[in-house]
Design a protein around this motif. Structure first.
Motif, short mmCIF file in Angstrom:
data_model
loop_
_atom_site.label_atom_id
_atom_site.label_comp_id
_atom_site.label_asym_id
_atom_site.label_seq_id
_atom_site.Cartn_x
_atom_site.Cartn_y
_atom_site.Cartn_z
N TYR A 1 8.94 3.52 15.21
CA TYR A 1 9.58 2.16 14.99
C TYR A 1 10.83 1.83 15.36
CZ TYR A 1 5.79 1.25 10.52
OH TYR A 1 4.97 2.11 10.01
N ILE B 1 6.45 -3.62 18.42
CA ILE B 1 6.46 -4.60 17.20
C ILE B 1 7.78 -5.46 17.06
CG2 ILE B 1 6.43 -4.29 14.83
CD1 ILE B 1 5.12 -1.78 14.69
N ASN C 1 2.39 -3.98 5.38
CA ASN C 1 1.18 -3.98 6.39
C ASN C 1 0.79 -2.58 6.82
OD1 ASN C 1 -0.58 -3.77 8.14
ND2 ASN C 1 0.34 -5.36 9.87
N THR D 1 9.69 -3.89 10.26
CA THR D 1 9.17 -2.71 9.75
C THR D 1 10.01 -2.02 8.80
OG1 THR D 1 10.70 -0.79 11.31
CG2 THR D 1 9.20 -2.68 12.11
N ILE E 1 5.93 -4.02 7.91
CA ILE E 1 5.38 -2.84 8.60
C ILE E 1 5.19 -1.31 7.82
CG2 ILE E 1 4.82 -1.56 10.65
CD1 ILE E 1 3.62 -5.37 10.45
#
Lengths: 385, 298
Positions: free
Chosen positions: B234, B257, B134, B185, B211
């Motif tokens: 991140y 996230i 993503n 991530t 991610i």
């Protein structure tokens, strides 16, 4: 080779065209079917879903026709013979992955039991208006094979032929039934398995280290390796070289796509199949297919009683079109008469091949019923003048 | 003091995951600082460390930047049509049930155009391992809005900022019946690799969202700096919350996230349900399709 007996329901049956088509698929060795319900085709997968558990087949009802078509392409790469079944609206959705099957050279069979269109049209009533879509419906240049049965018996016999052609040429084959043939119930004789000739999936004998998925070495059809046998091949919907790797160039496009076209074109004489009757010496030749061929028979008889010299050509393989024969006849006959349940599709091919040497008269029908034989007869009389 | 890398030496030393890649296709097409390569590396490492039979492992991709992954993995690899990787993979799995079938594709592919297939495969608990990278945007076509673009983020088709709510993908997968759901991530290379290894060993519909930075489009359009800045983001904003309620893992623009493994349970797969059902109903008359595939002659 001969059919595997497990799928063959030998005997004389009273079946509709949809059921007979399903039996044909199973006799041909089909063991994977993905489909989505749509009238008037659903009986094909109903038949299959009832019989598959007993013969080692898997049926899955997918979420739509996009998925059904994608699933049979995926399944075919395991070496299994795969089928999907639909009608007009679903056929439209399948076009995307029919193109993928063409590009990846994936054998599979797509049944379209045609109903009236466009759009939702006449879900329960007959049409023959997807004939051009079968040929041209997916984007880009390609050739494929399409057949059209005129009876439940042929729905059985020609479904086997469709699978055989798909295997031989590594193409998706369109099985263009129509609602009348699909829902017509007649005697269907299923022969013993050892009398049914089938083309099996041929797996390459080339060892993995030397194998390239699209190398043809002067032939037209590449060798097939299935997923899970250690070949670790790559295949893509992109224009690709013999390794199956994408190459974005006009040169690669020429090699890749030209062969997709040529493998059918150069084999046209081997693929075309039609029933011809009294065409030599005729003044008028009626060109038909599917249910309309049976309706036209009465018109032909009527015209003969009026001493018209009329012959007929019934297309069994519709695509590729029997161009050579139509051209030959065009020089000898006065006219072709082409009745079909649409406003002018296969007639365009007849007209193209007649190339002005003979007249071409279309007898249209918008769908929802079959022709009045008198309308076809009148066209024959007009053509004979 | 900087060290100089001798390019010849680099060429001689084989990268540890090169046996899993089609080295004849390297260099790949991904932009510098794109996150996809990292995810591929983690996947290759997971294949290596689990010791799965690579001859029996297939990878299926759709279209897009992540859709190119199948093309670089040295497995039976299928680069299919846009959105249709999951139904294609479904056919592959059902045609030869012994295969490990993985789907590796992007957010636009799997949950935009392919969203219907995604939810139905999860509902059926189809035995597929789904890796979804993503990057919040359609990369290959030039940065258009995706069903994952966070609210307020800019894209080339939402030049004044996105006003559509995005999917919460772990929640979507979990609520449709996925039996393994995780999000990381591409900074979390160890945890991501561990998740891949777990998922390889599980069965059923396994979903891992990763991610990943798209510096060329997402970061540029939103003035977020370079790929390095995104990785830094991140690092500072990824919150590991194992077993989090998936209803709470929405991603807001430049906000936390939430990562972790959210679902890990055993439920019978489509094939197991089918086999058990038919065995019950039909007894000895039932002939399941053999694991090695159906009816092959010669």
């Amino acid at each position: 080779m001969k059919a595997d007996p497990t799928g063959v329901l030998t005997g004389a049956h009273y079946l509709d065209g949809d059921f007979a088509c399903g039996e044909g698929a199973m006799a041909a060795g089909c063991r994977f079917t993905a489909g989505y319900p749509i009238t008037p085709s659903t009986e094909v997968v109903e038949r299959i879903s009832r019989r598959f558990p007993m013969i080692g087949g898997t049926f899955i009802q997918m979420e739509d026709e996009l998925a059904s078509m994608a699933a049979i392409v995926g399944a075919s790469w395991t070496g299994i013979k795969a089928l999907t079944v639909t009608s007009g609206p679903g056929f439209s959705l399948m076009m995307e992955n029919i193109g993928l099957a063409v590009m990846m050279e994936t054998p599979c069979v797509v049944v379209n039991v045609q109903r009236g269109g466009p759009s939702t049209g006449l879900p329960t009533m007959v049409g023959q208006a997807d004939m051009m879509q079968a040929r041209w419906g997916s984007h880009g240049d390609y050739e494929l094979i399409a057949l059209s049965p005129q009876s439940p018996q042929e729905a059985f016999d020609l479904t086997i032929a469709a699978f055989n052609l798909a295997e031989e040429y590594r193409v998706p084959v369109m099985f263009m039934m129509d609602e009348c043939v699909g829902h017509m119930t007649e005697k269907v004789v299923i022969p013993p398995a050892d009398e049914i000739e089938i083309v099996p999936r041929r797996l390459t004998a080339i060892p993995p280290k030397e194998y390239l998925p699209y190398r043809v070495e002067g032939k037209l059809i590449p060798e097939f390796a299935r997923a899970g046998d250690g070949y670790r091949f790559h295949t893509t919907g992109l224009t690709h070289d013999e390794r199956g790797y994408p190459v974005m160039s006009a040169e690669c496009q020429e090699v890749c796509v030209r062969r997709l076209v040529e493998k059918i074109k150069r084999n046209t004489d081997r693929i075309v199949r039609f029933d011809e009757e009294n065409a030599d010496g005729a003044d008028v030749v009626v060109v038909t297919y599917g249910i309309t061929a049976r309706v036209a028979r009465m018109a032909i008889d009527l015209a003969r009683k009026m001493n018209i010299k009329v012959g007929s050509i019934r297309l069994i393989v519709v695509w590729p079109f029997p161009e050579k024969r139509i051209r030959e006849l065009a020089g000898k006959v006065k006219a072709f008469v082409v009745p079909e349940i649409n406003y002018g599709q296969m007639v365009l091919e007849v007209e193209r091949c007649a190339a002005g040497q003979a007249a071409t008269i279309h007898v249209p029908h918008g769908g929802g019923g079959v022709h009045d034989p008198n309308a076809i007869c009148e066209a024959i009389l007009e053509a004979a003048k | 003091m900087s060290t100089t890398v001798d390019p010849n030496q680099v060429a001689v030393d084989e990268h540890p995951v090169s046996p899993f890649l089609r080295m004849d296709r390297i260099p790949h097409i991904w932009c510098p600082t794109c996150g996809i390569g990292t995810v591929v590396k983690c996947f290759a490492t997971a294949l290596d460390e689990t010791g799965v039979d690579l001859d029996k492992t297939s990878i299926v991709s759709g279209i897009g930047c992540t859709g190119r992954v199948a093309g670089y993995m040295k497995l039976d690899a299928f680069h299919t049509t846009h959105g249709r990787a999951i139904p294609f993979a479904t056919g592959l799995k059902l045609g030869r049930p012994e295969l490990l079938v993985t789907v590796f594709s992007g957010d636009g592919d799997l949950v935009g155009i392919g969203g219907n297939h995604f939810i139905h495969a999860a509902r059926r608990n189809m035995d597929l391992m789904i890796i979804l990278v993503n990057n919040f945007i359609y990369g290959m076509t030039g940065g258009q809005n995706a069903p994952t673009t966070p609210l307020k983020a800019r894209s080339s088709t939402m030049p004044f900022g996105n006003f559509e709510r995005p999917f919460n993908l772990p929640h979507l997968a979990a609520s449709c019946g996925a039996t393994y759901v995780a999000r990381w991530t591409c900074l979390h290379i160890r945890r991501l690799t561990k998740s891949f290894k777990e998922a390889i060993r599980r069965k059923g519909f396994r979903f891992i969202e990763v991610i990943a930075p798209c510096s060329t489009l997402y970061a540029r359009l939103n003035k977020l700096g370079t790929g390095f800045n995104l990785m830094q983001f991140y690092h500072d904003n990824a919150e590991i919350r194992p077993d989090a309620d998936t209803r709470d893992v929405d991603i807001e623009f430049q906000d936390n996230i939430i990562c972790g493994k959210f679902v890990d349970e055993e439920r019978p797969t489509f094939t197991e349900m089918m086999n058990e059902h038919y065995q019950q109903k039909l007894g000895d008359k039932y002939v399941p399709l053999p694991p090695e595939g159906g009816l092959l002659h010669e």
